[in-house]
Design an enzyme around this catalytic site. Structure first.
Site, PDB file in Angstrom:
ATOM      1  CG  ASP A  62      11.112  -5.266  -5.962  1.00  0.00           C
ATOM      2  OD1 ASP A  62      11.100  -4.556  -4.934  1.00  0.00           O
ATOM      3  OD2 ASP A  62      12.025  -5.246  -6.801  1.00  0.00           O
ATOM      4  CG  HIS A 163       4.924   2.819  -9.901  1.00  0.00           C
ATOM      5  ND1 HIS A 163       5.324   2.025  -8.854  1.00  0.00           N
ATOM      6  CD2 HIS A 163       5.207   2.127 -11.033  1.00  0.00           C
ATOM      7  CE1 HIS A 163       5.841   0.897  -9.332  1.00  0.00           C
ATOM      8  NE2 HIS A 163       5.785   0.931 -10.657  1.00  0.00           N
ATOM      9  CB  CYS A 248       2.577  -0.717  -4.110  1.00  0.00           C
ATOM     10  SG  CYS A 248       3.742  -0.360  -2.824  1.00  0.00           S
TER      11      CYS A 248
HETATM   12  N1  LIG Z   1       3.201   0.440  -6.837  1.00  0.00           N
HETATM   13  C1  LIG Z   1       4.296   0.697  -6.162  1.00  0.00           C
HETATM   14  O1  LIG Z   1       4.500   1.783  -5.639  1.00  0.00           O
HETATM   15  N2  LIG Z   1       5.220  -0.260  -6.132  1.00  0.00           N
HETATM   16  C2  LIG Z   1       6.457  -0.158  -5.461  1.00  0.00           C
HETATM   17  C3  LIG Z   1       7.466  -1.040  -6.104  1.00  0.00           C
HETATM   18  C4  LIG Z   1       8.795  -0.950  -5.448  1.00  0.00           C
HETATM   19  C5  LIG Z   1       9.828  -1.894  -6.013  1.00  0.00           C
HETATM   20  N3  LIG Z   1      11.031  -1.806  -5.247  1.00  0.00           N
HETATM   21  C6  LIG Z   1      10.128  -1.582  -7.465  1.00  0.00           C
HETATM   22  O2  LIG Z   1      11.036  -0.792  -7.720  1.00  0.00           O
HETATM   23  O3  LIG Z   1       9.486  -2.125  -8.341  1.00  0.00           O
END
Ligand SMILES: NC(=O)NCCC[C@H](N)C(=O)O
Length: 258
Positions: A62, A163, A248
């Site tokens: 990630d 989030h 993100c």
């Molecule tokens: N800030 C965000 O929206 N981050 C996405 C993170 C996705 C990652 N697959 C997670 O589950 O941590």
């Protein structure tokens, strides 16, 4: 002059193993994901952002979602302690990158957990989502780090999405935008504009009226165009399969006087 730098991190070869929490797992096309990431970075570059690549973290699926690893307010970079254990090895590389940029570095400590995706800054108001990734100790530590610098930290519940910024972001004028079914308590925000698509809730300010948005939110792009904004659309479909969004994939550093 305020800075216009953005940290980005190249997708790991293990991207397809990234976490999924609120949606069903779908196959990720790694080649297409890399193309989409390059186009995302190009969109930032084309709008005057100096993009800086954090050293890749190939063992961390990630790691491309770099926003979750650091929160920057004024000149202070708060290195997070991600709520998902599998993401904790992402932070050392980010710490090096922000230290190189001259930020003062601070840290979230155990038992605190905090993901940058839970932090929405609007001027000196910092909304922090208490949800699946950010706990109460993380909220307290964020408060302790930034309130002495002049921020007002407002904690809000997040239960329907990964989030806070999966549910809401803000327009350049400070209006919070969100998709109502995904937002726990819209009335917590002084000015709230509902948008018709879940991914329409995610915008990155590129400068002037330009807003970076995902191609998956055409109705919201029309709504925002009608209100005088100028959407710049990128396809991030492979990252959306892993609950990623336009916010993100980068950390925008607007307040570094370097
Ligand atoms: N800030 C965000 O929206 N981050 C996405 C993170 C996705 C990652 N697959 C997670 O589950 O941590």
């Amino acid at each position: 002059m305020p800075s216009k730098k953005a940290l980005v991190r190249r997708p790991s070869p293990r991207l397809a193993e990234g976490l999924v929490t609120h949606i069903a797992r779908e196959r990720v096309d790694h080649g297409l994901a890399v193309e989409q990431w390059e186009a995302y970075v190009e969109a930032l570059d084309a709008h005057g952002w100096e993009t800086l690549e954090v050293d890749p973290a190939d063992d961390c699926p990630d790691s491309v979602f770099v926003e979750d690893t650091v929160v920057v307010y004024r000149n202070v970079a708060l290195i997070t302690r991600p709520g998902a254990e599998s993401r904790r090895a992402e932070t050392p590389g980010v710490e090096e990158a922000v230290a190189r940029l001259g930020c003062s570095v601070n840290w979230i400590w155990e038992p605190g957990t905090l993901d940058g995706g839970d932090v929405l800054k609007i001027g000196d108001t910092i909304y922090v989502g208490r949800g699946g990734r950010t706990n109460a100790a993380g909220v307290q530590q964020l408060r302790a780090a930034f309130e002495p610098l002049g921020a007002r930290v407002v904690a809000v519940p997040v239960s329907k999405v990964l989030h806070l910024k999966s549910a809401v972001t803000a327009l350049p004028d400070g209006t919070v935008i969100g998709h109502i079914p995904m937002t726990d308590v819209p009335s917590l925000f002084p000015r709230f504009l509902p948008v018709p698509e879940e991914s329409g809730a995610h915008v990155v300010h590129l400068g002037g009226a330009k807003l970076l948005m995902a191609a998956s939110a055409p109705k919201t792009a029309d709504l925002l165009t009608d209100l005088g904004h100028e959407p710049v659309v990128v396809d991030i479909g492979e990252f959306e399969k892993l609950e990623g969004c336009v916010t993100c994939l980068s950390v925008r550093l607007r307040e570094l006087y370097v």
